[in-house]
Structures are given as structure tokens and as C-alpha cells.
Scaffold this motif. Structure first.
Motif, PDB file in Angstrom:
ATOM      1  N   GLU A   1      -0.365  14.385  29.265  1.00 26.93           N
ATOM      2  CA  GLU A   1      -0.906  14.284  27.754  1.00 26.93           C
ATOM      3  C   GLU A   1      -2.180  13.198  28.256  1.00 26.93           C
ATOM      4  O   GLU A   1      -3.055  13.731  27.529  1.00 26.93           O
ATOM      5  N   ARG A   2      -1.310  12.362  29.506  1.00 29.14           N
ATOM      6  CA  ARG A   2      -2.589  11.722  29.440  1.00 29.14           C
ATOM      7  C   ARG A   2      -3.643  12.335  30.229  1.00 29.14           C
ATOM      8  O   ARG A   2      -5.168  11.524  29.822  1.00 29.14           O
ATOM      9  N   ARG A   3      -4.193  13.277  30.312  1.00 29.94           N
ATOM     10  CA  ARG A   3      -5.157  14.321  31.651  1.00 29.94           C
ATOM     11  C   ARG A   3      -5.765  15.422  30.268  1.00 29.94           C
ATOM     12  O   ARG A   3      -6.902  14.802  30.577  1.00 29.94           O
ATOM     13  N   THR A   4      -4.392  15.142  29.074  1.00 36.36           N
ATOM     14  CA  THR A   4      -5.587  15.605  28.219  1.00 36.36           C
ATOM     15  C   THR A   4      -6.370  14.786  27.216  1.00 36.36           C
ATOM     16  O   THR A   4      -7.591  15.377  27.453  1.00 36.36           O
ATOM     17  N   HIS A   5      -6.017  13.801  27.778  1.00 30.61           N
ATOM     18  CA  HIS A   5      -7.208  12.996  26.867  1.00 30.61           C
ATOM     19  C   HIS A   5      -8.201  12.193  27.399  1.00 30.61           C
ATOM     20  O   HIS A   5      -9.362  12.564  26.872  1.00 30.61           O
TER      21      HIS A   5
ATOM     22  N   ILE B   1      -0.500  19.512  21.472  1.00 28.41           N
ATOM     23  CA  ILE B   1      -1.039  18.306  22.174  1.00 28.41           C
ATOM     24  C   ILE B   1      -2.609  17.588  21.607  1.00 28.41           C
ATOM     25  O   ILE B   1      -3.263  16.996  21.747  1.00 28.41           O
ATOM     26  N   LEU B   2      -2.949  19.166  22.488  1.00 29.45           N
ATOM     27  CA  LEU B   2      -4.514  19.537  22.498  1.00 29.45           C
ATOM     28  C   LEU B   2      -5.135  18.443  20.708  1.00 29.45           C
ATOM     29  O   LEU B   2      -6.209  18.201  21.329  1.00 29.45           O
ATOM     30  N   ILE B   3      -4.517  19.639  19.817  1.00 27.98           N
ATOM     31  CA  ILE B   3      -5.388  18.822  18.740  1.00 27.98           C
ATOM     32  C   ILE B   3      -5.186  17.823  18.391  1.00 27.98           C
ATOM     33  O   ILE B   3      -6.183  16.948  17.221  1.00 27.98           O
ATOM     34  N   PHE B   4      -4.298  17.253  18.675  1.00 26.92           N
ATOM     35  CA  PHE B   4      -4.187  15.697  18.734  1.00 26.92           C
ATOM     36  C   PHE B   4      -5.142  14.926  19.241  1.00 26.92           C
ATOM     37  O   PHE B   4      -6.328  14.067  18.537  1.00 26.92           O
ATOM     38  N   GLU B   5      -5.194  15.298  20.420  1.00 30.45           N
ATOM     39  CA  GLU B   5      -6.813  14.886  20.720  1.00 30.45           C
ATOM     40  C   GLU B   5      -7.782  14.710  20.447  1.00 30.45           C
ATOM     41  O   GLU B   5      -8.673  14.156  20.240  1.00 30.45           O
ATOM     42  N   ILE B   6      -8.013  15.871  20.200  1.00 30.53           N
ATOM     43  CA  ILE B   6      -9.546  16.442  19.718  1.00 30.53           C
ATOM     44  C   ILE B   6      -9.627  15.405  17.885  1.00 30.53           C
ATOM     45  O   ILE B   6     -11.229  15.094  18.120  1.00 30.53           O
ATOM     46  N   LYS B   7      -8.737  15.463  17.303  1.00 29.03           N
ATOM     47  CA  LYS B   7      -8.478  15.319  16.170  1.00 29.03           C
ATOM     48  C   LYS B   7      -9.332  13.302  16.341  1.00 29.03           C
ATOM     49  O   LYS B   7      -9.209  12.962  15.398  1.00 29.03           O
ATOM     50  N   LYS B   8      -8.711  12.501  17.402  1.00 30.78           N
ATOM     51  CA  LYS B   8      -8.939  11.526  17.259  1.00 30.78           C
ATOM     52  C   LYS B   8     -10.504  11.116  17.435  1.00 30.78           C
ATOM     53  O   LYS B   8     -10.523   9.782  17.897  1.00 30.78           O
TER      54      LYS B   8
END
Length: 399
Positions: free
Chosen positions: A245-249, A280-287
Motif C-alpha cells: 500500500e505504501r509502495r503504491t502511494h 488500493i490503486l484507485i484510492f491513491e490516484i483519487k487522493k
């Protein structure tokens, strides 16, 4: 020694802005010509005469003074012995107090940072790196002390620097590369909740890779490719010990830096994106600030790597919203080629949806001659919007 430190403290307090090297003549008058070892010995012997509550502050003031007058790189002769001294322990405490801005006598006074304006904290860190030198000058004495502490005991350095409430000193260390840290030491720092700190550590992790990419393209020699491969292995070794999750961020922040013309990234980034849970990917993109078209077009880099209806929905939602609420001729002209690339990638179903929504928007525009006469402001905005919609509907790939 106590009176000398009080004089130095007053000297610091009298400065409207601390111009460190301008204080050298005055500090020399106060401390005299004694060696670094002699001054530290005098301090250690005098500590019993200091007010106990003032010990951290006075030790910090003392070390600020000696590292204005002395280069920390030439302190090898005191490094071995100082860790066991009381003055060193009080220096550590004094710096921690200073960095969280609780000291009434010596505060961390610097211009307000604008990192709250950035949803992508990696982008802020990258921006900061271009003018970090000005902050290094203003804070040189503090940076010298921290460098000295790193040479004495790296663990003490890390335990102190994480307390930097304003993040300026932290950023100075991790963006400029003034101290190249061991990669294995970065793992815990990448997990810090403060996104400015963690993204500046990620920036530091990528420094050598970015440098090698530039050299490879400028020199184009096989040896540079080998160096790049080795550096990617080192990055991957660190990344493998950080939760996905952090790597994706970090990866998403890295890919979505607007106006970044370099589209290279380590292969381990690709592998992570292709294996991550799409939510998880979409969550980071939408931030991120997807209302900004310069940011939204960066989704193309992710779309090239994996096909996903969820990604298409995100692009469609924010692109149509941009047309409806933020249409701008200049921004459109700057980004439309990238938009066309994205439209070419997405599925026929997504294209049809965009075409239908654009037609609906087109039918709601106030662009008649009557509108021009009675509500010109709305007419002007809708006219720009209408031209963009017309361009899009004229694309064969979208119908």
C-alpha cells in the motif's frame, strides 16, 4: 563557560535573522582561540554550574557557535569520545526541543512552507529541491550540527530529524543529497505518517537512479545501463520491505508529477502496479488533484501498464467534470494530444459513454446570439467549452 554561552545566546537573540557566518568575529571574541577539544572539555567540566532546566538549550547554543566557527568534517578527533559526554546528550535533547518549536529562547523561525497546497507531496518535495540551497544557507549551523551527530551516531540523527515539525531541515538532508544515507536505513523512514517526510525519503531513494537516467541519455554508453540495473536492484531491495500500500502511494505520486517530461521508471514499479489490488490503486490516484488536467493526463502512464474499467471510470469522471466546470483554452491546447492518446487506449464502451455525455453537455450550452447579448459571461465560458466538445466529437476514435 556559562557566561560565555549566555553572551552567545544573547548574540543569537539580537539577530533579526540569523546570518551565521556574519557572527564569526563576535563568536571568536567570546570563545577565544582555544581548540575544539579544549572548548568541549571546558563545557563538560562546567555543566554542574548550569541551571538544570537550561542545560539542553545552552548545549545547543554552544554547539551552534562552535560549528559556525569550525567545519564538522574536521571534527574526527572529537567524534570518538563525545558520545559518552553529558554535553552531547543535552545537545540531543536541545535539538529535539528546538525542532518541535517548544523552546522559548531559540525558536525555529523560518518562512511558512506551502506544502499544504500540494496534494501530491512528492511533487512538493521535487519542487523544494530546486531551491533547497536558500534554506541550507539560512540553516547552515543547524545542518552542520546534525551532520556532526550523524557522524557520531546515525541512530541519534534519525531519532532527532523525525522531530522536525516544520520539515525544512529534514527536506534539506533528503533532497539535496548532502548526506547519502544507507538504503537499509531508509526503510523505517518510508513508513513515517508525515507524507512530506516520507516522500522526501522516497525522493532521496530515487536520487541516484534519476542521475543515472540523465547520464544514460546524455552519454548513451553501455556501462550506464549496467549501473542503472544495479541501482534498480537496490531500490527494489528497499521497496520489497515496505508494505504494498505504501509502495503504491510513492509510485503513483512519482508518476503523477505534472509537467514531468521524463516517463522512465524502474521495472519494479511496473510489477507492483500490475499486481496491486485495483481498489488500493484507485484510492491513491483519487487522493491527487485530478481536477487539474495537467495531473489527470498522467493516468495515461498507468493505463499503458494495465487495462482496467475502474481506471477508465476515474478518467471519464474527472475529464467530463473538467470540461463542464474548468474548461480552459490554454490548458486544453497544452494537453489535448495526451487526452487523444488516452481516448485511443480506452474501451469502446468507455468511448461511447464519453461521447454520450459530451452530447448532453453540448445541448446545455448557452452559446446562441441571444445568450451573447444578455449573459455574456456565461456565453464566453460555454463558447470555450463548446469548441473543446466539438473537437472531441469530431474524433473518429470516440464515436
Amino acid at each position: 563557560m556559562l557566561e560565555k554561552i549566555k553572551q552567545i545566546s544573547q548574540l543569537f537573540n539580537d539577530q533579526e535573522k540569523l546570518r551565521w557566518y556574519g557572527l564569526e568575529p563576535e563568536l571568536n571574541k567570546i570563545l577565544g582561540t582555544r581548540t575544539l577539544e579544549e572548548l568541549i572539555s571546558d563545557l563538560e567540566e562546567s555543566l554542574e554550574t548550569f541551571p538544570r532546566k537550561k542545560l539542553p538549550h545552552y548545549c545547543l547554543v554552544f554547539f551552534l557557535a562552535i560549528f559556525i566557527l569550525n567545519d564538522y568534517k574536521q571534527s574526527d578527533n572529537i567524534i570518538a569520545d563525545i558520545k559518552s559526554k553529558k554535553c552531547y546528550k543535552n545537545l540531543i535533547n536541545g535539538l529535539k526541543i528546538f525542532l518541535v518549536s517548544k523552546s522559548a529562547d531559540l525558536r525555529y523561525e523560518i518562512a511558512e512552507s506551502n506544502y499544504d497546497d500540494y496534494k501530491n507531496k512528492y511533487e512538493y518535495v521535487e519542487s523544494f529541491s530546486s531551491y533547497v540551497y536558500t534554506f541550507e544557507i539560512k540553516n547552515s549551523a543547524f545542518l552542520n550540527i546534525l551532520n556532526f551527530i550523524y557522524l557520531v551516531e546515525p541512530k541519534d540523527f534519525y531519532n532527532i530529524i523525525v522531530h522536525d515539525k516544520q520539515n525544512i531541515l529534514f527536506l534539506c538532508f533528503f533532497t539535496r543529497g548532502r548526506q547519502m544515507f544507507k538504503y537499509e536505513d531508509l526503510i523505517q523512514l518510508l513508513l513515517i505518517d508525515d507524507e512530506v517526510k516520507s516522500n522526501s525519503v522516497f525522493f532521496h531513494l530515487m536520487l541516484e537512479w534519476r542521475s543515472l537516467v540523465r547520464k544514460y541519455y546524455s552519454e548513451n554508453v553501455p556501462a550506464k545501463r549496467d549501473d542503472l540495473s544495479k541501482e534498480i536492484e537496490r531500490i527494489n531491495l528497499v521497496f520489497s520491505k515496505v508494505p504494498i500500500e505504501r509502495r503504491t502511494h510513492f509510485i503513483i505520486n512519482f508518476l503523477f508529477v505534472k509537467n514531468n517530461k521524463i516517463n522512465e521508471y524502474p521495472i519494479c514499479f511496473v510489477e507492483d502496479l500490475q499486481n496491486i489490488d485495483i481498489n488500493i490503486l484507485i484510492f491513491e490516484i483519487k487522493k491527487l488533484d485530478l481536477s487539474n488536467l495537467f495531473v489527470l493526463i498522467k493516468i495515461f502512464e498507468v493505463m499503458k501498464l494495465l487495462s482496467s474499467q475502474e481506471l477508465e471510470k476515474v478518467f471519464t469522471q474527472y475529464f467530463l467534470k473538467w470540461i463542464d466546470t474548468n474548461s480552459n483554452h490554454y490548458v486544453w491546447e497544452q494537453n489535448k494530444k495526451e487526452i487523444y492518446k488516452i481516448l485511443h487506449l480506452i474501451t469502446p464502451k468507455a468511448k461511447k459513454n464519453i461521447s454520450s455525455e459530451l452530447t448532453l453537455l453540448k445541448n446545455k450550452l448557452f452559446i446562441s446570439s441571444f445568450d451573447r447579448q444578455v449573459r455574456y459571461t456565461i456565453f464566453y465560458k460555454d463558447e470555450i467549452k463548446g469548441k473543446i466538445i466539438a473537437e472531441l466529437l469530431a474524433i473518429k476514435d470516440i464515436n
